[in-house]
Design a protein around this motif. Sequence first.
Motif, PDB file in Angstrom:
ATOM      1  N   VAL A 185     -15.053   6.273   2.243  1.00  0.00           N
ATOM      2  CA  VAL A 185     -14.141   5.564   3.148  1.00  0.00           C
ATOM      3  C   VAL A 185     -13.757   6.458   4.324  1.00  0.00           C
ATOM      4  O   VAL A 185     -13.685   6.007   5.472  1.00  0.00           O
ATOM      5  CB  VAL A 185     -12.885   5.098   2.383  1.00  0.00           C
ATOM      6  N   LEU A 241      -7.638   1.869  12.883  1.00  0.00           N
ATOM      7  CA  LEU A 241      -8.174   1.545  11.554  1.00  0.00           C
ATOM      8  C   LEU A 241      -8.840   2.753  10.916  1.00  0.00           C
ATOM      9  O   LEU A 241      -8.691   3.004   9.711  1.00  0.00           O
ATOM     10  CB  LEU A 241      -9.159   0.380  11.650  1.00  0.00           C
ATOM     11  N   GLY A 242      -9.596   3.506  11.737  1.00  0.00           N
ATOM     12  CA  GLY A 242     -10.262   4.688  11.208  1.00  0.00           C
ATOM     13  C   GLY A 242      -9.274   5.753  10.776  1.00  0.00           C
ATOM     14  O   GLY A 242      -9.431   6.377   9.717  1.00  0.00           O
ATOM     15  N   GLU A 247     -20.683   0.885  11.348  1.00  0.00           N
ATOM     16  CA  GLU A 247     -20.467   0.891   9.899  1.00  0.00           C
ATOM     17  C   GLU A 247     -21.732   1.281   9.136  1.00  0.00           C
ATOM     18  O   GLU A 247     -21.697   2.108   8.224  1.00  0.00           O
ATOM     19  CB  GLU A 247     -19.972  -0.467   9.427  1.00  0.00           C
ATOM     20  N   GLN A 269       0.816  -1.214   0.000  1.00  0.00           N
ATOM     21  CA  GLN A 269       0.000   0.000   0.000  1.00  0.00           C
ATOM     22  C   GLN A 269       0.855   1.271   0.000  1.00  0.00           C
ATOM     23  O   GLN A 269       0.375   2.345  -0.369  1.00  0.00           O
ATOM     24  CB  GLN A 269      -0.943  -0.002   1.208  1.00  0.00           C
ATOM     25  N   ARG A 327      -2.060   6.953  -3.169  1.00  0.00           N
ATOM     26  CA  ARG A 327      -3.362   6.898  -2.511  1.00  0.00           C
ATOM     27  C   ARG A 327      -4.274   8.001  -3.037  1.00  0.00           C
ATOM     28  O   ARG A 327      -3.823   9.117  -3.305  1.00  0.00           O
ATOM     29  CB  ARG A 327      -3.207   7.066  -0.988  1.00  0.00           C
ATOM     30  N   ASN A 358     -10.899   9.066  -0.684  1.00  0.00           N
ATOM     31  CA  ASN A 358     -12.226   8.507  -0.938  1.00  0.00           C
ATOM     32  C   ASN A 358     -13.157   9.005   0.165  1.00  0.00           C
ATOM     33  O   ASN A 358     -12.983   8.650   1.338  1.00  0.00           O
ATOM     34  CB  ASN A 358     -12.155   6.975  -0.952  1.00  0.00           C
ATOM     35  N   SER A 377      -7.596   4.715   7.527  1.00  0.00           N
ATOM     36  CA  SER A 377      -8.481   4.845   6.354  1.00  0.00           C
ATOM     37  C   SER A 377      -8.601   6.303   5.909  1.00  0.00           C
ATOM     38  O   SER A 377      -8.761   6.583   4.724  1.00  0.00           O
ATOM     39  CB  SER A 377      -9.859   4.260   6.666  1.00  0.00           C
ATOM     40  N   ASP A 395     -16.620   6.660   6.803  1.00  0.00           N
ATOM     41  CA  ASP A 395     -16.673   5.434   7.598  1.00  0.00           C
ATOM     42  C   ASP A 395     -15.538   5.412   8.613  1.00  0.00           C
ATOM     43  O   ASP A 395     -15.717   4.945   9.743  1.00  0.00           O
ATOM     44  CB  ASP A 395     -16.586   4.209   6.679  1.00  0.00           C
ATOM     45  N   GLY A 396     -14.368   5.904   8.230  1.00  0.00           N
ATOM     46  CA  GLY A 396     -13.261   5.987   9.174  1.00  0.00           C
ATOM     47  C   GLY A 396     -13.578   6.883  10.354  1.00  0.00           C
ATOM     48  O   GLY A 396     -13.232   6.564  11.499  1.00  0.00           O
ATOM     49  N   ARG A 405      -5.613   0.631   4.367  1.00  0.00           N
ATOM     50  CA  ARG A 405      -6.516  -0.380   4.908  1.00  0.00           C
ATOM     51  C   ARG A 405      -5.718  -1.280   5.855  1.00  0.00           C
ATOM     52  O   ARG A 405      -4.801  -1.986   5.440  1.00  0.00           O
ATOM     53  CB  ARG A 405      -7.120  -1.211   3.777  1.00  0.00           C
ATOM     54  N   GLN A 462     -15.777   4.999  12.704  1.00  0.00           N
ATOM     55  CA  GLN A 462     -15.029   4.008  13.473  1.00  0.00           C
ATOM     56  C   GLN A 462     -14.205   4.680  14.571  1.00  0.00           C
ATOM     57  O   GLN A 462     -14.104   4.158  15.687  1.00  0.00           O
ATOM     58  CB  GLN A 462     -14.125   3.197  12.544  1.00  0.00           C
TER      59      GLN A 462
END
Length: 483
Positions: A191, A255-256, A446, A180, A185, A188, A259, A194-195, A264, A198
Amino acid sequence: MLFNSIDFALFFPLVFLLYWGIFNRSLRWSNGFLLISSYVFYGWWDWRFLFLIAFSSLIDYFVGQGVFRARTQVQRKFLLAVSLTVNLGLLGVFKYYNFFIENLTEAFRLFGHPLEMSSLQIILPVGISFYTFQTLSYTIDVYRNEIKPTQDIIEFFAFVSFFPQLVAGPIERARELLPQFGVKREFNYAVAVDGMRQILFGLFKKMVIADNCAVLANDIFNNYELYSGSTLLLGAIFFAFQIYGDFSGYSDIALGTASLLGFRLSRNFAYPYFSRDVAEFWRRWHISLTSWFRDYVYIPLGGSRGGKWMAARNTFIIFLVSGFWHGPNWTFLAWGGLNALFFLPLLLTGKNRQHWGVVDEGSLLPSPMNAAKIVFTFFLITFSWVFFRAENIQQALDIIKKIISSSLFELPHWGRMSIREMAVIGFIPVFLALEWHGRSWAHALENFGSQWPRPARWLGYAAMIFTIFFLTGEEQEFIYFQF
């Protein structure tokens, strides 16, 4: 720099804006900026730790190159041994030296031969157990010809030090995260949103559930001589929610955050307290560590290829090593051994793989049978948490002795609770309901309110932010920072 600190609240937005606004125009500049940001993040605790992570990264970068270019198997094995010796040697010195010296000295004293060996005043570098395993996965995978070594040293250093998951995981495999860093990058929006969700739920877990449960658990464990078995059991339950909210909350924020930067990371928790047996629990708890030990220790030892008893032996080894990974204390070894004992009947009867899917997926409530299994598994795990939380084996045994005494049937009672702590106890069922509702998703928020009108959905987010703001407990360092 803690995720739930003012420092990070200022640090990350600045990194985010500079990363997407200026440095993401070039891949090399983007990776270089992430590397500098990660070193600033890590050096915030103690700048001296930076030399250690840089040294470890440098060794494994060149070892990877050497293993790939080596002409003989002897050379490849030698270079792999160099990586293992340096990384595990550093981990051993910083984390386990005093433990071995103290126990060796005590053993000689018991046999009448006093040994003059002094311990060292060593500061444990934050996250050393995590990034050590991450770099080892790289050299081992290169050795196994599963990946090719990167030629870009900035890319590799950024992979090792990537700040969202640097100090407490998830422990990323080189084959998953390193590529990655090799592609540009793109931002998005979906995404990123959603991050943010989270991160919000991770902060709720940490600051509302974990930190408040910590106050209650600490009081009970620190004064265990004063309390009945029922109160001590309640203290163990509080600790169960503390460690879950603390560690899974960290993972959610990691994780958030990743993102939001276009990365990921691996899922580290999958609603473990809804597990129907101990085997399922360990497939859902600290997934990155469990899978690391499976791939790099359990399978090389022979896994289950030699039959049930070899599988049992290797399982005990894995659990004991996992316990010792958590820290230089006999309580962690006892915790690992106890979980191995819980796991063994399932393994020997072939029932350790019977629960893989989401429990009662699509149902509002669990079936009576599954509810009973979940409660039984939770109490087994909570029983083992007593050893994890106790200061020493004797304290753990004293607490267990009281829990299984007749005082277990007395009404729980301890010091006066604040209104905030009482409110948090009331929030635990709400927290569990949110997790149960979202158990089919990657994280509980989510798809939260996805069918609601936007104002109603934002009202739900606002309510969670309000709860975090007004019910934040006393600030507690993330538990897994000490490992």
